[in-house]
Design a protein around this motif. Structure first.
Motif, PDB file in Angstrom:
ATOM      1  N   GLU A  40       0.819  -1.217   0.000  1.00  0.00           N
ATOM      2  CA  GLU A  40       0.000   0.000   0.000  1.00  0.00           C
ATOM      3  C   GLU A  40       0.854   1.270   0.000  1.00  0.00           C
ATOM      4  N   SER A 100      -3.580  -1.553   6.904  1.00  0.00           N
ATOM      5  CA  SER A 100      -3.764  -2.997   6.838  1.00  0.00           C
ATOM      6  C   SER A 100      -5.161  -3.357   7.324  1.00  0.00           C
ATOM      7  N   THR A 101      -5.645  -4.496   6.887  1.00  0.00           N
ATOM      8  CA  THR A 101      -6.930  -4.999   7.363  1.00  0.00           C
ATOM      9  C   THR A 101      -6.862  -5.167   8.885  1.00  0.00           C
ATOM     10  N   ASP A 102      -7.871  -4.680   9.566  1.00  0.00           N
ATOM     11  CA  ASP A 102      -7.975  -4.760  11.031  1.00  0.00           C
ATOM     12  C   ASP A 102      -6.878  -3.987  11.783  1.00  0.00           C
ATOM     13  N   THR A 123      -8.755   3.892  -3.315  1.00  0.00           N
ATOM     14  CA  THR A 123      -9.276   4.557  -2.109  1.00  0.00           C
ATOM     15  C   THR A 123      -9.321   6.068  -2.243  1.00  0.00           C
TER      16      THR A 123
END
Length: 135
Positions: free
Chosen positions: A62, A77-79, A117
């Motif tokens: 990312e 990051s996820t979570d 995004t």
């Protein structure tokens, strides 16, 4: 959200643990490192962790070069324990980015990033520790 417990310490404890006054001022007092002053990070895949508590914040995939002088990411990051709050300091209206595990100031997020995004998470380099992916 991350499953890590909230990290709380006194300023003296943070100073001792972080060992660097700039890192303390940025992460604990919401200062900003000078643009283009961070030496960068190693090449290769990996993840970026919070300097204060070690929580995973961003993936190397990312990260991109926005030209702004600070590490930039399109998304956490996820979570990841990445939170946002309004910042009205310095006569500006911005969105501050924090680590919700330890309340470390990380930087700011702006709506001028690349797709999908459209976000640019502009993060102080001293707030991040790079962990290369195990081979």
């Amino acid at each position: 959200m991350s499953k890590t417990n909230k990290t709380t310490k006194t300023d003296d404890e943070w100073r001792k643990e972080l060992g660097d006054e700039l890192t303390f001022q940025v992460t604990r007092k919401a200062a900003t490192e000078r643009a283009f002053s961070h030496p960068g990070f190693p090449e290769g895949d990996g993840r970026f962790l919070c300097t204060c508590c070690g929580a995973e914040l961003f993936q190397k995939t990312e990260k991109y070069d926005s030209g702004c002088g600070w590490p930039s990411f399109t998304a956490p990051s996820t979570d990841a324990p990445v939170g946002e709050k309004e910042d009205l300091s310095h006569g500006m209206r911005r969105t501050e980015v924090i680590c919700t595990n330890c309340d470390a100031h990380l930087g700011h997020v702006f709506p001028d990033g690349p797709g999908p995004t459209g976000q640019r998470y502009c993060i102080n380099g001293v707030c991040l520790r790079f962990e290369p992916k195990a081979s």
